[in-house]
Design a protein around this motif. Structure first.
Motif, PDB file in Angstrom:
ATOM      1  N   TRP A   1      -2.383  16.198  -1.262  1.00  0.00           N
ATOM      2  CA  TRP A   1      -3.425  15.335  -2.108  1.00  0.00           C
ATOM      3  C   TRP A   1      -4.884  15.277  -1.671  1.00  0.00           C
ATOM      4  O   TRP A   1      -5.891  15.422  -2.324  1.00  0.00           O
ATOM      5  CB  TRP A   1      -3.111  13.778  -1.913  1.00  0.00           C
ATOM      6  CG  TRP A   1      -3.601  12.809  -2.861  1.00  0.00           C
ATOM      7  CD1 TRP A   1      -3.177  12.546  -3.947  1.00  0.00           C
ATOM      8  CD2 TRP A   1      -4.815  11.954  -2.227  1.00  0.00           C
ATOM      9  NE1 TRP A   1      -4.150  11.691  -4.467  1.00  0.00           N
ATOM     10  CE2 TRP A   1      -4.939  11.097  -3.511  1.00  0.00           C
ATOM     11  CE3 TRP A   1      -5.183  11.454  -1.153  1.00  0.00           C
ATOM     12  CZ2 TRP A   1      -5.949   9.967  -3.689  1.00  0.00           C
ATOM     13  CZ3 TRP A   1      -5.962  10.377  -1.225  1.00  0.00           C
ATOM     14  CH2 TRP A   1      -6.250   9.985  -2.241  1.00  0.00           C
TER      15      TRP A   1
ATOM     16  N   PHE B   1       4.622  12.532   2.700  1.00  0.00           N
ATOM     17  CA  PHE B   1       3.444  12.822   2.574  1.00  0.00           C
ATOM     18  C   PHE B   1       2.781  13.460   3.655  1.00  0.00           C
ATOM     19  O   PHE B   1       1.483  14.047   3.601  1.00  0.00           O
ATOM     20  CB  PHE B   1       2.507  11.578   2.215  1.00  0.00           C
ATOM     21  CG  PHE B   1       2.729  10.779   0.934  1.00  0.00           C
ATOM     22  CD1 PHE B   1       1.843  11.251   0.056  1.00  0.00           C
ATOM     23  CD2 PHE B   1       3.907  10.134   0.636  1.00  0.00           C
ATOM     24  CE1 PHE B   1       2.174  11.093  -1.238  1.00  0.00           C
ATOM     25  CE2 PHE B   1       3.987   9.502  -0.594  1.00  0.00           C
ATOM     26  CZ  PHE B   1       3.109  10.002  -1.616  1.00  0.00           C
TER      27      PHE B   1
ATOM     28  N   SER C   1       2.074  16.341   1.959  1.00  0.00           N
ATOM     29  CA  SER C   1       1.137  16.178   0.598  1.00  0.00           C
ATOM     30  C   SER C   1      -0.010  16.911   0.485  1.00  0.00           C
ATOM     31  O   SER C   1      -0.676  17.280   1.406  1.00  0.00           O
ATOM     32  CB  SER C   1       1.135  14.827   0.432  1.00  0.00           C
ATOM     33  OG  SER C   1      -0.457  14.683  -0.006  1.00  0.00           O
TER      34      SER C   1
ATOM     35  N   ILE D   1       0.682  -1.168   0.001  1.00  0.00           N
ATOM     36  CA  ILE D   1      -0.097   0.009   0.039  1.00  0.00           C
ATOM     37  C   ILE D   1       0.859   1.328  -0.099  1.00  0.00           C
ATOM     38  O   ILE D   1       2.079   1.310   0.503  1.00  0.00           O
ATOM     39  CB  ILE D   1      -1.123   0.064   1.131  1.00  0.00           C
ATOM     40  CG1 ILE D   1      -0.360  -0.027   2.609  1.00  0.00           C
ATOM     41  CG2 ILE D   1      -1.997  -1.201   1.197  1.00  0.00           C
ATOM     42  CD1 ILE D   1      -1.283   0.082   3.698  1.00  0.00           C
ATOM     43  N   GLU D   2       0.486   2.162  -0.786  1.00  0.00           N
ATOM     44  CA  GLU D   2       1.157   3.493  -0.743  1.00  0.00           C
ATOM     45  C   GLU D   2       0.705   4.555   0.096  1.00  0.00           C
ATOM     46  O   GLU D   2      -0.815   4.839  -0.270  1.00  0.00           O
ATOM     47  CB  GLU D   2       1.446   4.129  -2.028  1.00  0.00           C
ATOM     48  CG  GLU D   2       1.483   3.232  -3.299  1.00  0.00           C
ATOM     49  CD  GLU D   2       1.401   3.750  -4.710  1.00  0.00           C
ATOM     50  OE1 GLU D   2       1.647   5.117  -4.673  1.00  0.00           O
ATOM     51  OE2 GLU D   2       0.825   3.193  -5.461  1.00  0.00           O
ATOM     52  N   PRO D   3       1.274   5.228   0.844  1.00  0.00           N
ATOM     53  CA  PRO D   3       0.748   6.808   1.187  1.00  0.00           C
ATOM     54  C   PRO D   3       0.222   7.792   0.627  1.00  0.00           C
ATOM     55  O   PRO D   3       0.921   7.876  -0.508  1.00  0.00           O
ATOM     56  CB  PRO D   3       1.806   6.813   2.367  1.00  0.00           C
ATOM     57  CG  PRO D   3       3.168   6.501   1.883  1.00  0.00           C
ATOM     58  CD  PRO D   3       2.749   5.284   1.067  1.00  0.00           C
ATOM     59  N   VAL D   4      -0.851   8.091   0.686  1.00  0.00           N
ATOM     60  CA  VAL D   4      -1.301   9.142  -0.015  1.00  0.00           C
ATOM     61  C   VAL D   4      -1.781  10.493   0.779  1.00  0.00           C
ATOM     62  O   VAL D   4      -1.654  11.581   0.342  1.00  0.00           O
ATOM     63  CB  VAL D   4      -2.758   8.830  -1.025  1.00  0.00           C
ATOM     64  CG1 VAL D   4      -2.095   8.111  -2.052  1.00  0.00           C
ATOM     65  CG2 VAL D   4      -3.695   8.333  -0.061  1.00  0.00           C
ATOM     66  N   TYR D   5      -1.834  10.343   2.136  1.00  0.00           N
ATOM     67  CA  TYR D   5      -1.993  11.654   3.097  1.00  0.00           C
ATOM     68  C   TYR D   5      -1.540  10.841   4.510  1.00  0.00           C
ATOM     69  O   TYR D   5      -2.006   9.707   4.641  1.00  0.00           O
ATOM     70  CB  TYR D   5      -3.458  12.027   3.079  1.00  0.00           C
ATOM     71  CG  TYR D   5      -3.976  12.724   4.157  1.00  0.00           C
ATOM     72  CD1 TYR D   5      -3.637  14.072   3.876  1.00  0.00           C
ATOM     73  CD2 TYR D   5      -4.510  12.371   5.085  1.00  0.00           C
ATOM     74  CE1 TYR D   5      -3.846  15.246   4.835  1.00  0.00           C
ATOM     75  CE2 TYR D   5      -4.611  13.266   6.282  1.00  0.00           C
ATOM     76  CZ  TYR D   5      -4.279  14.856   6.168  1.00  0.00           C
ATOM     77  OH  TYR D   5      -4.728  15.565   7.142  1.00  0.00           O
ATOM     78  N   THR D   6      -0.914  11.555   5.058  1.00  0.00           N
ATOM     79  CA  THR D   6      -0.523  11.060   6.327  1.00  0.00           C
ATOM     80  C   THR D   6      -0.588  12.156   7.560  1.00  0.00           C
ATOM     81  O   THR D   6      -0.398  13.403   7.157  1.00  0.00           O
ATOM     82  CB  THR D   6       1.023  10.595   6.383  1.00  0.00           C
ATOM     83  OG1 THR D   6       1.908  11.413   5.902  1.00  0.00           O
ATOM     84  CG2 THR D   6       1.247   9.330   5.476  1.00  0.00           C
TER      85      THR D   6
ATOM     86  N   VAL E   1      -4.995  10.114  11.351  1.00  0.00           N
ATOM     87  CA  VAL E   1      -5.236   9.232  10.434  1.00  0.00           C
ATOM     88  C   VAL E   1      -4.191   9.230   9.225  1.00  0.00           C
ATOM     89  O   VAL E   1      -3.512  10.352   8.955  1.00  0.00           O
ATOM     90  CB  VAL E   1      -6.591   9.343   9.589  1.00  0.00           C
ATOM     91  CG1 VAL E   1      -7.769   9.179  10.701  1.00  0.00           C
ATOM     92  CG2 VAL E   1      -6.777  10.746   8.886  1.00  0.00           C
ATOM     93  N   ASN E   2      -3.846   8.230   8.841  1.00  0.00           N
ATOM     94  CA  ASN E   2      -3.159   8.016   7.451  1.00  0.00           C
ATOM     95  C   ASN E   2      -3.857   7.330   6.394  1.00  0.00           C
ATOM     96  O   ASN E   2      -4.570   6.314   6.835  1.00  0.00           O
ATOM     97  CB  ASN E   2      -1.821   7.179   7.831  1.00  0.00           C
ATOM     98  CG  ASN E   2      -0.679   7.806   8.748  1.00  0.00           C
ATOM     99  OD1 ASN E   2      -0.777   9.110   8.769  1.00  0.00           O
ATOM    100  ND2 ASN E   2       0.270   6.967   9.042  1.00  0.00           N
ATOM    101  N   VAL E   3      -3.787   7.940   5.226  1.00  0.00           N
ATOM    102  CA  VAL E   3      -4.638   7.375   4.194  1.00  0.00           C
ATOM    103  C   VAL E   3      -3.664   6.597   3.202  1.00  0.00           C
ATOM    104  O   VAL E   3      -2.567   7.258   2.833  1.00  0.00           O
ATOM    105  CB  VAL E   3      -5.386   8.403   3.508  1.00  0.00           C
ATOM    106  CG1 VAL E   3      -6.576   7.536   2.447  1.00  0.00           C
ATOM    107  CG2 VAL E   3      -6.337   9.037   4.588  1.00  0.00           C
ATOM    108  N   PHE E   4      -3.866   5.442   2.836  1.00  0.00           N
ATOM    109  CA  PHE E   4      -3.126   4.755   1.709  1.00  0.00           C
ATOM    110  C   PHE E   4      -4.073   4.449   0.654  1.00  0.00           C
ATOM    111  O   PHE E   4      -5.065   4.145   0.633  1.00  0.00           O
ATOM    112  CB  PHE E   4      -2.570   3.390   2.374  1.00  0.00           C
ATOM    113  CG  PHE E   4      -1.514   3.637   3.634  1.00  0.00           C
ATOM    114  CD1 PHE E   4      -0.148   3.900   3.547  1.00  0.00           C
ATOM    115  CD2 PHE E   4      -2.158   3.839   4.789  1.00  0.00           C
ATOM    116  CE1 PHE E   4       0.721   4.040   4.389  1.00  0.00           C
ATOM    117  CE2 PHE E   4      -1.224   4.261   5.932  1.00  0.00           C
ATOM    118  CZ  PHE E   4       0.150   4.254   5.822  1.00  0.00           C
ATOM    119  N   ARG E   5      -3.294   4.264  -0.608  1.00  0.00           N
ATOM    120  CA  ARG E   5      -3.754   3.672  -1.790  1.00  0.00           C
ATOM    121  C   ARG E   5      -3.708   2.137  -1.932  1.00  0.00           C
ATOM    122  O   ARG E   5      -2.237   1.899  -1.695  1.00  0.00           O
ATOM    123  CB  ARG E   5      -3.275   4.333  -3.067  1.00  0.00           C
ATOM    124  CG  ARG E   5      -4.026   4.041  -4.216  1.00  0.00           C
ATOM    125  CD  ARG E   5      -3.453   4.512  -5.410  1.00  0.00           C
ATOM    126  NE  ARG E   5      -2.520   5.629  -5.338  1.00  0.00           N
ATOM    127  CZ  ARG E   5      -2.738   6.924  -5.786  1.00  0.00           C
ATOM    128  NH1 ARG E   5      -3.900   7.412  -6.087  1.00  0.00           N
ATOM    129  NH2 ARG E   5      -1.516   7.744  -5.331  1.00  0.00           N
TER     130      ARG E   5
END
Lengths: 141, 140
Positions: free
Chosen positions: B26, B21, B24, A87-92, B40-44
């Motif tokens: 995004w 990130f 980021s 999984i790749e982070p997109v927002y942290t 929270v952290n959001v992953f793809r």
């Protein structure tokens, strides 16, 4: 002037849930790369003993180590970061890492009867007082 | 772009990827309540998203998750209890109610959302709605 808060009674202290920025572990160098964090800890004492409540989200029972050596209790929680594979982070908003913290104990602790319980990412360490250190009521003749 | 999974071979690689990130943009336009509890952290994950939040000491039964359109709402209560007669020497854990919403840039299929909470970490799998997926148009 506001009155001195009564630190012995947590119920009287107002509190609000907020995000606590994780503190990095300092003063000790690790041989493996990667940051360690200092877990948030509550310490309270009752007549029976001392209790340490340590927050280590993401640490499972098998990755937790509690050791007692020369009067220092050391807690180390390892994070299983293999869960983040694929999984790749997109927002942290926070970073992850292992946890480590140590506390020196007084002689009053009964070292053979320390108990540990892990629940919902929170470790509760119960350190009973040695019988000699418990308060006693002295009868007056 | 994000580092490839090979970077996760070491903890440092994961930490650096997460750090890159933190700044980021995004989700900036759509994220409401950024900086609120729980972090929270959001992953793809392929086409879908995974939201991970740290909430140590919060019982499963005390967390509520609602999903509507592009918004995920996480609410609940975290309590910290001491015995009545205890003298508190150190107090670092916080307690209270929490309620935050995260707006995502894609539509979520609410029927397929899955959530699990283990060791104080909440993971919510947010599958992308079929209507939101890109379609390939055949050029004739």
């Amino acid at each position: 002037m506001s009155p001195e808060p009564d630190i012995t009674n947590p119920a009287t202290q107002p509190q609000e849930l907020a995000v606590q920025e994780k503190k990095e572990l300092g003063g000790e160098e690790k041989t493996v790369p990667g940051r360690f964090f200092v877990p948030s800890t509550d310490v309270f004492e009752t007549e029976d003993g001392l209790t340490l409540v340590i927050e280590m989200p993401g640490v499972s029972r098998e990755n937790l180590e509690v050791s007692l050596e020369e009067g220092i209790v050391r807690i180390e929680g390892k994070l299983d970061f293999s869960k983040y594979a694929g999984i790749e982070p997109v927002y942290t908003e926070y970073n992850v890492g292992h946890y480590a913290r140590s506390f020196s104990l007084s002689d009053k602790v009964d070292r053979d009867n320390i108990a540990a319980r892990l629940e919902d990412g929170v470790l509760t360490l119960t350190l009973p007082k040695s019988p000699a250190a418990r308060p006693r009521r002295i009868a007056i003749n | 772009m994000a580092r490839l999974p090979s970077a996760f071979d070491t903890l440092l690689g994961l930490q650096q990827a997460l750090d890159s990130f933190r700044t980021s943009s995004w989700l900036d336009a759509g994220l409401s309540g950024g900086g609120a509890y729980p972090p929270v952290n959001v992953f793809r994950k392929g086409e879908d998203l995974v939201l991970i939040a740290e909430a140590p000491g919060v019982r499963k039964s005390d967390i509520e998750i609602q999903v509507k359109g592009r918004t995920v709402r996480i609410s609940g209560v975290k309590s910290v209890d001491y015995p009545k007669e205890a003298a508190v020497h150190r107090r670092e854990r916080l307690a209270g109610r929490f309620d935050r919403a995260v707006s995502l840039p894609i539509d979520i299929d609410p029927e397929r959302v899955q959530a699990e909470c283990r060791d104080g970490v909440l993971a919510v799998l947010l599958p992308r709605a079929a209507s939101d997926k890109p379609r390939t148009i055949k050029v004739s």
